[in-house]
Write a protein that holds these residues in place. Sequence first.
Motif, PDB file in Angstrom:
ATOM      1  N   GLU A 182       0.834  -1.210   0.000  1.00 41.09           N
ATOM      2  CA  GLU A 182       0.000   0.000   0.000  1.00 41.09           C
ATOM      3  C   GLU A 182       0.865   1.255   0.000  1.00 41.09           C
ATOM      4  N   ALA A 183       1.979   1.219   0.743  1.00 35.72           N
ATOM      5  CA  ALA A 183       2.885   2.369   0.767  1.00 35.72           C
ATOM      6  C   ALA A 183       3.496   2.621  -0.614  1.00 35.72           C
ATOM      7  N   ILE A 184       3.843   1.553  -1.302  1.00 33.88           N
ATOM      8  CA  ILE A 184       4.383   1.689  -2.664  1.00 33.88           C
ATOM      9  C   ILE A 184       3.324   2.289  -3.586  1.00 33.88           C
ATOM     10  N   ALA A 185       2.096   1.781  -3.487  1.00 37.91           N
ATOM     11  CA  ALA A 185       1.009   2.290  -4.325  1.00 37.91           C
ATOM     12  C   ALA A 185       0.751   3.764  -4.054  1.00 37.91           C
ATOM     13  N   ASP A 186       0.813   4.182  -2.776  1.00 36.38           N
ATOM     14  CA  ASP A 186       0.588   5.582  -2.420  1.00 36.38           C
ATOM     15  C   ASP A 186       1.675   6.481  -3.021  1.00 36.38           C
ATOM     16  N   ALA A 187       2.926   6.019  -2.962  1.00 38.32           N
ATOM     17  CA  ALA A 187       4.033   6.813  -3.510  1.00 38.32           C
ATOM     18  C   ALA A 187       3.903   6.951  -5.024  1.00 38.32           C
ATOM     19  N   ILE A 188       3.474   5.879  -5.669  1.00 41.51           N
ATOM     20  CA  ILE A 188       3.284   5.920  -7.125  1.00 41.51           C
ATOM     21  C   ILE A 188       2.172   6.893  -7.480  1.00 41.51           C
ATOM     22  N   ALA A 189       1.060   6.820  -6.773  1.00 38.02           N
ATOM     23  CA  ALA A 189      -0.068   7.707  -7.065  1.00 38.02           C
ATOM     24  C   ALA A 189       0.282   9.166  -6.816  1.00 38.02           C
ATOM     25  N   ALA A 190       1.165   9.418  -5.823  1.00 34.99           N
ATOM     26  CA  ALA A 190       1.569  10.782  -5.506  1.00 34.99           C
ATOM     27  C   ALA A 190       2.621  11.317  -6.475  1.00 34.99           C
ATOM     28  N   GLY A 191       3.131  10.456  -7.330  1.00 31.50           N
ATOM     29  CA  GLY A 191       4.167  10.877  -8.269  1.00 31.50           C
ATOM     30  C   GLY A 191       5.526  11.042  -7.626  1.00 31.50           C
ATOM     31  N   ASP A 192       5.712  10.455  -6.441  1.00 34.27           N
ATOM     32  CA  ASP A 192       6.987  10.550  -5.729  1.00 34.27           C
ATOM     33  C   ASP A 192       7.911   9.444  -6.248  1.00 34.27           C
ATOM     34  N   VAL A 193       8.625   9.757  -7.294  1.00 31.90           N
ATOM     35  CA  VAL A 193       9.431   8.762  -8.007  1.00 31.90           C
ATOM     36  C   VAL A 193      10.479   8.116  -7.105  1.00 31.90           C
ATOM     37  N   GLU A 194      11.226   8.957  -6.379  1.00 26.09           N
ATOM     38  CA  GLU A 194      12.322   8.416  -5.569  1.00 26.09           C
ATOM     39  C   GLU A 194      11.799   7.566  -4.418  1.00 26.09           C
ATOM     40  N   ARG A 195      10.712   8.000  -3.805  1.00 25.46           N
ATOM     41  CA  ARG A 195      10.149   7.229  -2.699  1.00 25.46           C
ATOM     42  C   ARG A 195       9.590   5.902  -3.200  1.00 25.46           C
ATOM     43  N   ALA A 196       8.907   5.931  -4.336  1.00 23.57           N
ATOM     44  CA  ALA A 196       8.355   4.698  -4.900  1.00 23.57           C
ATOM     45  C   ALA A 196       9.469   3.703  -5.208  1.00 23.57           C
ATOM     46  N   ALA A 197      10.572   4.207  -5.769  1.00 25.36           N
ATOM     47  CA  ALA A 197      11.695   3.333  -6.101  1.00 25.36           C
ATOM     48  C   ALA A 197      12.345   2.770  -4.837  1.00 25.36           C
ATOM     49  N   ARG A 198      12.519   3.642  -3.828  1.00 21.44           N
ATOM     50  CA  ARG A 198      13.165   3.198  -2.581  1.00 21.44           C
ATOM     51  C   ARG A 198      12.314   2.161  -1.862  1.00 21.44           C
TER      52      ARG A 198
END
Length: 234
Positions: A182-198
């Motif tokens: 869910e945290a990964i999905a939230d980062a992707i939806a927010a457009g937070d590229v670096e957070r999604a990758a990390r």
Amino acid sequence: MPAQLLSIEVAPDLVDQVYRALLGAISSGALAPGERLTQEDIAARLAVSRQPVLQALRLLKKDGFVQDAPGRGVLVAPLEAEAMRKVYQVRGALDVLAARLAAQQRFSIDPKLIERGRRAARGRNVEAMIDADVAFHQAIYAASGNPLIGQSADPHWRHLRRAMGAVLQAEPQRESLWDEHEAIADAIAAGDVERAARLSDEHVSRASDALAERLAQQLARRASASPTRKGDKA
């Protein structure tokens, strides 16, 4: 002079059906590591001729699910913790790339995928747990916009499904795994590229360590519980 094509003796879809049936049995543990397989037995059990079985076994051997047995036939390839770590290394790189590209698109992962995963984690159906996990990651691959990512990850997921199935039979999936999803999905939806990758990289790293450790423990228990038979090498 036009090139001549050889006639096809076995329908490709039949070979694929046999391949998938055997792969499913190997992944679920119905065909256990080290179990000997013969064309005759498989053909009889699947009610097909030996030819598609032969072709399917060749494909399974190429993909690393079976190997030559001493004497005649083949056997189901053993599960090895270190080999799974290497598979995770490749899958991890693909997952991070997919998460980056999906975040650039601010893609919204269907929340039903996460709900489905949480329900599966609370249950005892191992196949449902694995299917939900695979579906979530495939959604990110699709969201990346690069079809080569999913195509490249698919053969690795086949090996991971087998290892996950073996481990989850004894230790069900943790629901906290879906907090990570869910945290990964939230980062992707927010457009937070670096957070999604990390988050994706950390998720795969934890999953790799946990699965390899559990698999190694499970294999060690099986080895200690199986006394050496007379005539076997110690």
